[in-house]
Design a protein around this motif. Structure first.
Motif, PDB file in Angstrom:
ATOM      1  N   UNK A 109       0.851  -1.088   0.115  1.00 56.31           N
ATOM      2  CA  UNK A 109       0.119   0.025   0.036  1.00 56.31           C
ATOM      3  C   UNK A 109       0.831   1.189   0.253  1.00 56.31           C
ATOM      4  N   UNK A 110       2.095   1.198   0.027  1.00 53.37           N
ATOM      5  CA  UNK A 110       2.780   2.358  -0.253  1.00 53.37           C
ATOM      6  C   UNK A 110       4.250   2.395   0.683  1.00 53.37           C
ATOM      7  N   UNK A 111       4.342   1.749   1.879  1.00 54.89           N
ATOM      8  CA  UNK A 111       5.296   1.651   2.576  1.00 54.89           C
ATOM      9  C   UNK A 111       6.645   1.285   1.814  1.00 54.89           C
ATOM     10  N   UNK A 112       6.700   0.491   1.110  1.00 51.40           N
ATOM     11  CA  UNK A 112       7.823  -0.097   0.313  1.00 51.40           C
ATOM     12  C   UNK A 112       8.446   1.280  -0.568  1.00 51.40           C
ATOM     13  N   UNK A 113       7.524   2.172  -0.916  1.00 50.98           N
ATOM     14  CA  UNK A 113       8.206   3.357  -1.614  1.00 50.98           C
ATOM     15  C   UNK A 113       8.677   4.378  -0.661  1.00 50.98           C
ATOM     16  N   UNK A 114       8.050   4.383   0.538  1.00 49.64           N
ATOM     17  CA  UNK A 114       8.731   5.544   1.534  1.00 49.64           C
ATOM     18  C   UNK A 114       9.687   4.814   2.318  1.00 49.64           C
ATOM     19  N   UNK A 115       9.750   3.704   2.942  1.00 46.24           N
ATOM     20  CA  UNK A 115      10.894   2.961   3.761  1.00 46.24           C
ATOM     21  C   UNK A 115      11.212   1.719   3.295  1.00 46.24           C
ATOM     22  N   UNK A 116      11.921   1.518   2.186  1.00 46.05           N
ATOM     23  CA  UNK A 116      12.160   0.210   1.695  1.00 46.05           C
ATOM     24  C   UNK A 116      13.037  -0.556   2.581  1.00 46.05           C
ATOM     25  N   UNK A 117      14.120   0.396   3.302  1.00 43.73           N
ATOM     26  CA  UNK A 117      15.138  -0.589   3.952  1.00 43.73           C
ATOM     27  C   UNK A 117      14.253  -1.149   5.391  1.00 43.73           C
ATOM     28  N   UNK A 167      -8.265  -1.673   4.160  1.00 43.22           N
ATOM     29  CA  UNK A 167      -9.270  -2.378   3.376  1.00 43.22           C
ATOM     30  C   UNK A 167      -9.737  -1.515   2.321  1.00 43.22           C
ATOM     31  N   UNK A 168      -9.958   0.122   2.926  1.00 40.44           N
ATOM     32  CA  UNK A 168     -10.441   0.994   2.135  1.00 40.44           C
ATOM     33  C   UNK A 168      -9.309   1.372   1.156  1.00 40.44           C
ATOM     34  N   UNK A 169      -8.049   1.179   1.643  1.00 38.38           N
ATOM     35  CA  UNK A 169      -6.772   1.494   0.703  1.00 38.38           C
ATOM     36  C   UNK A 169      -7.061   0.488  -0.703  1.00 38.38           C
ATOM     37  N   UNK A 170      -7.268  -0.895  -0.579  1.00 38.24           N
ATOM     38  CA  UNK A 170      -7.028  -1.615  -1.612  1.00 38.24           C
ATOM     39  C   UNK A 170      -8.661  -1.469  -2.426  1.00 38.24           C
ATOM     40  N   UNK A 171      -9.723  -1.127  -1.817  1.00 37.22           N
ATOM     41  CA  UNK A 171     -10.868  -0.828  -2.429  1.00 37.22           C
ATOM     42  C   UNK A 171     -10.815   0.434  -3.178  1.00 37.22           C
ATOM     43  N   UNK A 172      -9.899   1.385  -2.973  1.00 41.63           N
ATOM     44  CA  UNK A 172      -9.770   2.543  -3.601  1.00 41.63           C
ATOM     45  C   UNK A 172      -9.113   2.366  -4.809  1.00 41.63           C
ATOM     46  N   UNK A 173      -7.898   1.616  -4.714  1.00 35.66           N
ATOM     47  CA  UNK A 173      -7.031   1.104  -5.552  1.00 35.66           C
ATOM     48  C   UNK A 173      -7.746   0.522  -6.754  1.00 35.66           C
TER      49      UNK A 173
END
Length: 659
Positions: free
Chosen positions: A260-268, A511-517
């Motif tokens: 949901x986006x953490x890989x882009x912000x905090x990959x390490x 779940x809202x995040x996956x629904x919006x995606x």
């Protein structure tokens, strides 16, 4: 003999007389020289105002020589091993992440007291390293690494923090820029440099929704900043923890958050967390760690550990780290093999086990209360969707790594087979949607599951069914529910307890995040607008992204600030509004910009790091149709940037509003 003795005395007397004469002569000469020196000194002092400069110069030179000798001694003392400074690996973090680090120690019995400085300011004192709580296995643990094992960690998570959670931890937030941590040890009442570490602190990506510098920030900008802060606050010692009330590392929470986006912000942090979310079987093979719950237990009643592959693949798309991909591929292969042996129902072709994350009594009809074995005989939509993606992503990993064709083709065939079975056995024609699960008798329970529905919309290319699902899925003013309709329980079910209601048709932001995606993928502008507006409103209820909300928007304080809830909102901005789609070859854009939420002609997402790029994304116009796409003011036909591109990029995307 008398004559000889007389001559000897005469010689002695003569020699003595000569000697006395010489002494007298030398004494006179010395006296003359002394008088001459004093006379010359007096003349010299009169020339220089009475100061004896030769004497001052000699004294100064002597002092200087003493200092040089002292410095040489100090350098020699350090070179003998008393003062070797350890240069630690540098750390790079975002300004929203509290500082935390660990340093290996020598023999703690001889180390002495320690002082830790940040930018020359003292932040920690450790009087007795050998017995301090900050010392664990001959390591210095500072900041968010200065933690103990969770007092109630009965579920044996791979990583957990002290009872009381993140609230009680020593928090140090740093401003963007370069910083230095210095560690000095005290020896014989003096501080001796021991180690130093460079810190680079970056700002997170900026969301700018107005061209005016004086305009009040919009609620979406406020929610975005809040989400970044709460994601950062749930990082402890380079690991993710779930959030308030759940101060442990969870495979499920980490993997969903990464996607949901953490890989882009905090990959390490994602990498460290995923590599800790594993367990080793008796045969020595490593598999994804299965989360456990109090009501139904763990494996095989719960069987959604394969979710780890979604987080791992999301991270690889961000970093391109082949070494990590090989590790994740092996773990995923082993996990699929173990699942086929333990939880694949040979009769139906579906995987057994509880629905992903709905692992409480409140997520199932009352007959399943505290009966994990019975729940383990059901086949849930969301868990089977995770196994479908497990096979699908395993095949992609294998091809990317150049692995043998046979296992790759086997994964592809199994993915297609499972997809067909899901579509045949779990589709409910009367509901125009997928069923929640198939029970122990093979009968479908036609409750709609929010996560499983969203994953099906994202994974399955079936325009007719997808259209029906988008119309039939129930939503509230704040968004989609995790289940609908709610289950009815007897009066003695103690509805007031969190575990007795929080999975029963409540609002879960991730779940809202996956629904919006899914809505963004299918270009549902109005529904996407409602979803983003609803989650933003929920975040304003108590200035937090809670674990779940009641249908009226209230939430329990003990479930504030949850990792995956905050990333649910981030996904709405990154993957939804700005349309970021990470692919093997690079980054693609497919935005969705509702005019009612973003009336400004242009909005910006700046300083987004991806591979070797620093992206400033400028989104012009409204709607979903791309009219023009430019990179550094050069037009492109395709809205795609190759992952090998380097440097600072200005990406201008112009949308053409179509009614």
């Amino acid at each position: 003999l008398a004559r000889i003795d007389s001559d000897r005395r005469a010689c002695t007397m003569a020699e003595s007389a000569v000697l006395r004469q010489r002494i007298s002569t030398h004494t006179a000469e010395a006296t003359n020289r002394r008088h001459q020196y004093y006379e010359e000194s007096s003349i010299e002092k009169r020339k220089h105002g009475g100061r004896n400069y030769p004497f001052i110069l000699k004294a100064t030179l002597a002092l200087f020589a003493f200092i040089i000798l002292l410095l040489i001694f100090e350098a020699s003392w350090y070179s003998d091993g008393h003062g070797d400074i350890i240069n630690l690996d540098s750390i790079e973090i975002l300004s929203t992440v509290p500082l935390g680090f660990t340093i290996d120690l020598p023999d703690t019995n001889n180390l002495g007291a320690l002082e830790i400085y940040l930018d020359s300011k003292g932040i920690y004192s450790i009087d007795s390293p050998a017995s301090s709580s900050s010392i664990n296995e001959r390591k210095i643990n500072a900041g968010t690494c200065d933690i103990g094992d969770h007092g109630e960690n009965t579920l044996k998570h791979a990583f957990s923090i002290a009872n009381g959670g993140l609230v009680d931890m020593k928090r140090i937030l740093l401003k963007p820029g370069n910083h230095v941590v210095e560690i000095q040890r005290r020896e014989k009442h003096r501080l001796i440099p021991y180690a130093q570490m460079a810190l680079k602190v970056n700002s997170p990506p900026d969301l700018i929704l107005s061209s005016s510098t004086t305009a009040k920030s919009s609620p979406y900008e406020d929610a975005y900043k809040l989400a970044l802060e709460e994601i950062g606050s749930n990082i402890a010692c380079n690991h993710f923890v779930a959030g308030t009330g759940w101060s442990q590392l969870w495979t499920r929470d980490t993997s969903f958050a990464a996607e949901l986006g953490a890989a882009l912000i905090h990959p390490h942090v994602v990498r460290t967390s995923l590599m800790a979310s594993v367990q080793v079987l008796k045969n020595g093979k490593m598999i994804w760690l299965q989360d456990k719950c109090g009501h139904f237990g763990g494996w095989p009643n719960l069987s959604d550990a394969i979710v780890g592959v979604r987080g791992a693949w999301s991270l690889y798309l961000v970093t391109g780290d082949k070494e990590f991909l090989k590790w994740a591929y092996d773990v995923t292969k082993n996990s699929l093999e173990a699942a086929e042996a333990d939880v694949l129902d040979k009769d139906s072709g579906l995987f057994l086990g509880c629905s992903s994350f709905l692992e409480s009594n409140s997520g199932y009809p009352e007959k399943y209360m505290n009966d994990g074995e019975l729940v383990g005989k059901t086949k849930a939509l969301s868990t089977n969707m995770l196994y479908y993606s497990g096979y699908n992503l395993a095949s992609k990993m294998g091809r990317e790594l150049g692995e043998l064709d046979e296992p790759i083709q086997d994964f592809e065939e199994k993915a297609n087979t499972l997809k067909t079975i899901i579509q045949r056995r779990l589709w409910s024609p009367s509901k125009n949607n997928y069923a929640y699960f198939e029970d122990e008798f093979g009968m479908t329970v036609d409750t709609t599951e929010g996560l499983g529905t969203s994953l099906a919309l994202l994974e399955f290319e079936d325009d007719e069914r997808n259209s029906r699902m988008l119309k039939s899925t129930y939503t509230t003013e704040y968004g989609i529910t995790c289940l609908w309709p709610q289950f009815k329980y007897s009066a003695g079910f103690f509805e007031w307890r969190i575990a007795r209601h929080y999975h029963n048709g409540r609002l879960w932001p991730f779940v809202q995040g996956y629904w919006a995606r899914a809505l963004a993928k299918h270009k549902q502008v109005e529904l996407f607008s409602d979803a983003l507006k609803g989650l933003t409103a929920l975040s304003q209820k108590g200035n937090t992204f809670a674990e779940f909300y009641q249908l009226n928007g209230t939430y329990p304080q003990e479930r504030r600030s949850q990792l995956w809830s905050a990333t649910g909102f981030i996904s709405m901005i990154y993957h939804g509004t700005f349309g970021i789609r990470l692919e093997l070859g690079g980054i693609r854009f497919s935005p969705i910009k509702p005019k009612d939420l973003f009336p400004s002609q242009t909005i910006h997402l700046n300083k987004l790091q991806y591979r070797g790029m620093n992206l400033n994304i400028h989104l012009h116009g409204h709607g979903t149709t791309i009219e023009s796409f430019e990179v550094n003011h050069k037009k492109q036909i395709d809205s795609f940037i190759n992952h090998d591109t380097k440097g600072l990029l200005d990406v201008d995307i112009s949308l053409k509003y179509m009614t």
